[in-house]
Write a protein that holds these residues in place. Structure first.
Motif, short mmCIF file in Angstrom:
data_model
loop_
_atom_site.label_atom_id
_atom_site.label_comp_id
_atom_site.label_asym_id
_atom_site.label_seq_id
_atom_site.Cartn_x
_atom_site.Cartn_y
_atom_site.Cartn_z
N LYS A 91 0.83 -1.20 0.00
CA LYS A 91 0.00 0.00 0.00
C LYS A 91 0.87 1.25 0.00
O LYS A 91 1.93 1.27 0.61
N CYS A 92 0.37 2.28 -0.70
CA CYS A 92 1.07 3.57 -0.66
C CYS A 92 0.80 4.23 0.68
O CYS A 92 -0.34 4.32 1.11
N GLU A 93 1.87 4.67 1.33
CA GLU A 93 1.70 5.25 2.66
C GLU A 93 0.94 6.56 2.62
O GLU A 93 0.27 6.93 3.57
N THR A 94 1.04 7.27 1.52
CA THR A 94 0.41 8.58 1.45
C THR A 94 -1.08 8.49 1.10
O THR A 94 -1.92 9.06 1.78
N CYS A 95 -1.40 7.76 0.01
CA CYS A 95 -2.80 7.77 -0.42
C CYS A 95 -3.52 6.46 -0.11
O CYS A 95 -4.74 6.37 -0.26
N GLY A 96 -2.78 5.46 0.33
CA GLY A 96 -3.43 4.21 0.71
C GLY A 96 -3.78 3.28 -0.44
O GLY A 96 -4.38 2.24 -0.24
N LEU A 107 -2.10 5.06 -10.82
CA LEU A 107 -1.55 5.22 -9.48
C LEU A 107 -2.39 6.25 -8.75
O LEU A 107 -3.15 7.00 -9.37
N GLY A 108 -2.26 6.28 -7.43
CA GLY A 108 -3.13 7.16 -6.65
C GLY A 108 -2.56 8.54 -6.38
O GLY A 108 -3.30 9.51 -6.29
N CYS A 109 -1.25 8.63 -6.25
CA CYS A 109 -0.65 9.93 -5.96
C CYS A 109 0.82 9.89 -6.37
O CYS A 109 1.34 8.84 -6.71
N SER A 110 1.46 11.03 -6.33
CA SER A 110 2.84 11.07 -6.79
C SER A 110 3.76 10.23 -5.90
O SER A 110 4.77 9.71 -6.35
N ASN A 111 3.37 10.06 -4.65
CA ASN A 111 4.21 9.26 -3.75
C ASN A 111 4.16 7.76 -4.05
O ASN A 111 5.04 7.01 -3.64
N CYS A 112 3.11 7.34 -4.77
CA CYS A 112 3.03 5.93 -5.17
C CYS A 112 4.30 5.51 -5.92
O CYS A 112 4.75 4.37 -5.80
N TYR A 113 4.83 6.43 -6.70
CA TYR A 113 6.03 6.11 -7.47
C TYR A 113 7.19 5.72 -6.55
O TYR A 113 7.99 4.85 -6.87
#
Ligand SMILES: [Zn+2]
Ligand SMILES: [Zn+2]
Lengths: 175, 371
Positions: free
Chosen positions: A77-82, A94-100
């Motif tokens: 899971k992405c910590e930022t957007c889940g 992807l859900g957000c830029s942090n997913c990358y």
């Protein structure tokens, strides 16, 4: 010919896509084509690369050979957007830029398959170029600083604070 | 539709009232710049489009963003536009405030994607007056900047797109990673976020059955081709769009060079095929293009599919000099003007499909007579 999508109405929209010599054909009825956003080529401003993605996202191998207890378990899971990685494998989004960053390990081979590369060499935002890294460093140092303070490690905190000031000075110079 | 340019909102009422005004004048006022002017290599290339995808840092991508997030993006971009000296004159259209028909027209004019009007809450489009620049907000990515030029003008289109991007970026915090570049909702756009597309009219390659061969050759070069409305590699209207597939690991300039090189080759091959047809089968070609002309000039009902096919033949007749005295841009114009929403806008009412066929035929007859 029957529509590939609804398998009911006759197909009267025929699409061909050729990517790196690989040809895919789609035969759709007008309704399904419109639903897919493919019909109106005046409307579809660009080729739908997104649809190609499905064929490139390989599900992670499961149960093949030995499963090594790895200390580098890939995050689910992405910590930022889940966003869950399996959601991505289904939607291609992807859900957000942090997913990358969080899915870095899974995405790298995918990027290689799509682009033949994993490294950006093009334009850099003018405002952030050069200073981007500094700002990122400051961000992580600030987080570390908070932790030190919480742990009452004041000596270390002072050290970090100095480094933040130093970086901020650099940032002001280049601004 | 909230439109500032008075002359642009050409409702059917205007159309009927100013019937004394020539159709040409009316068209002049309704069409985007790219449809009016031929541009370089206009005998083969209809338009060149560049778009870049951008997202804001620390905001979820549109498909998972909350209403508040989406609204925040629209406000932030609107603000950045207002504060930019180069962009301040651009007009922001809130899609929820645009009528469904006018939204469809935005799609038919290539200013927004069909996906973009699928959901209109907190979605917007920003337009330059001549519609050369359009910026979609909260489509697949937060920001998609598009420039579209007539004919073959990749450098010009990129230059302008780049400029708009710089202008916006001054007021926004883009999601950018030093290693993989501009971050996008779909990894097929990451890196430069750049998609260059060249729309080409390839009737002679189609007649000589060479489209498949030519297109499968270029597809090895990281270029994707789409031909629509047809079996296999056929496309009625013989219109094909080339786009770069790769966005990461190459500079913007390299991406443009690559697609330019490929497009150039196709332009040459199409021209070669045209001269071959003129040399070897002039009679048949002449017969074909004049038959198409005859139908368009006389038909009482015509579907957009048939219109497109015949317009392609007429355009070939114009480009080879077989049909003199008609401006070739008529083709670009009619391709857009005879689309369902545009037609209904011009006629000022909703039309059933058979009614559209009647109005389309009469519209084409009239336009062709004006030359
Ligand atoms: Zn169907
Ligand atoms: Zn995320």
């Amino acid at each position: 010919m029957i529509c590939d999508e609804c398998k009911k109405r006759p197909a009267n929209v025929h699409l061909t896509k050729i990517i790196n010599g690989h040809k895919t054909e789609m035969h759709l009825c007008e309704e399904c084509a419109r639903a897919k956003g493919e019909l109106d080529f005046f409307g579809a401003p660009e080729f739908s690369f997104h649809n190609l993605l499905a064929g490139l996202i390989h599900p992670e191998p499961m149960g093949i050979g030995m499963t090594m207890p790895s200390p580098y378990r890939t995050p689910r899971k992405c910590e930022t957007c889940g966003l869950d990685y399996t959601d991505f494998t289904q939607s291609g989004f992807l859900g957000c830029s942090n997913c990358y960053a969080d899915f870095h390990q899974q995405l790298e081979p995918l990027l290689r398959r799509i682009h033949g590369s994993t490294r950006h060499v093009g334009k850099v935002p003018g405002r952030t170029s050069g200073t981007l890294k500094i700002r990122k460093d400051i961000e992580s140092l600030r987080a570390e600083l908070q932790k030190c303070i919480a742990r009452e490690e004041y000596e270390k905190a002072a050290e970090i604070r100095d480094r933040i000031h130093e970086l901020e000075g650099k940032l002001n110079e280049s601004a | 539709m909230r439109r500032v340019e008075g002359g642009k909102d050409l409702t059917a009422r205007n159309y009927r009232v100013v019937r004394s005004m020539s159709l040409k004048d009316i068209i002049e006022k309704t069409l985007s710049a790219w449809m009016k002017d031929g541009g370089p290599e206009a005998d083969v290339v209809l338009s060149t489009r560049i778009r870049v995808a951008r997202n804001l840092n620390n905001v979820p991508f549109p498909h998972v963003a909350s209403d508040a997030d989406l609204k925040g993006v629209v406000d932030a971009v609107r603000d950045a536009v207002k504060r930019s000296p180069t962009l301040a004159s651009l007009q922001v259209l809130d899609l929820a405030e645009v009528s469904p028909l006018d939204r469809q027209i935005l799609v038919e004019k290539h200013l927004v994607s069909p996906q973009h009007i699928g959901q209109v809450k907190n979605r917007a489009v920003i337009l330059r007056k001549d519609e050369v620049v359009s910026i979609m907000i909260n489509e697949e990515d937060h920001i998609r900047i598009q420039t579209i030029f007539p004919g073959f003008q990749p450098e010009k289109a990129w230059e302008l797109c780049n400029e708009v991007d710089d202008g916006l970026e001054r007021g926004l915090d883009y999601a950018f990673d030093e290693k993989i570049g501009y971050l996008t909702a779909c990894p097929t756009n990451v890196g430069t976020g750049l998609r260059a597309s060249v729309m080409m009219h390839l009737p002679a390659l189609a007649v000589t059955n060479q489209v498949g061969r030519v297109l499968s050759t270029v597809s090895h070069l990281g270029i994707a081709v789409r031909g629509l409305y047809g079996e296999g590699t056929e496309s009625s209207g013989n219109i094909y769009q080339l786009s770069n597939q790769v966005t990461l690991g190459r500079t913007e300039e390299d991406i443009l060079e690559n697609i330019k090189g490929v497009a150039r080759q196709i332009i040459d091959q199409e021209r070669g095929a045209r001269s071959y047809l003129m040399r070897e089968t002039r009679r048949q070609l002449e017969d074909r293009v004049y038959r198409a002309y005859g139908i368009l000039a006389n038909a009482r009902m015509i579907t957009s599919e048939e219109a497109l096919r015949l317009l392609s033949d007429v355009r070939l007749g114009i480009d080879t000099g077989l049909i003199p005295g008609i401006d070739r841009k008529i083709f670009n114009e009619l391709m857009v003007l005879t689309r369902p929403a545009y037609l209904q806008k011009l006629m000022g009412r909703e039309l059933s499909p058979p009614e559209r066929d009647v109005e389309r035929a009469s519209f084409i007859r009239e336009r062709i007579k004006e030359g």
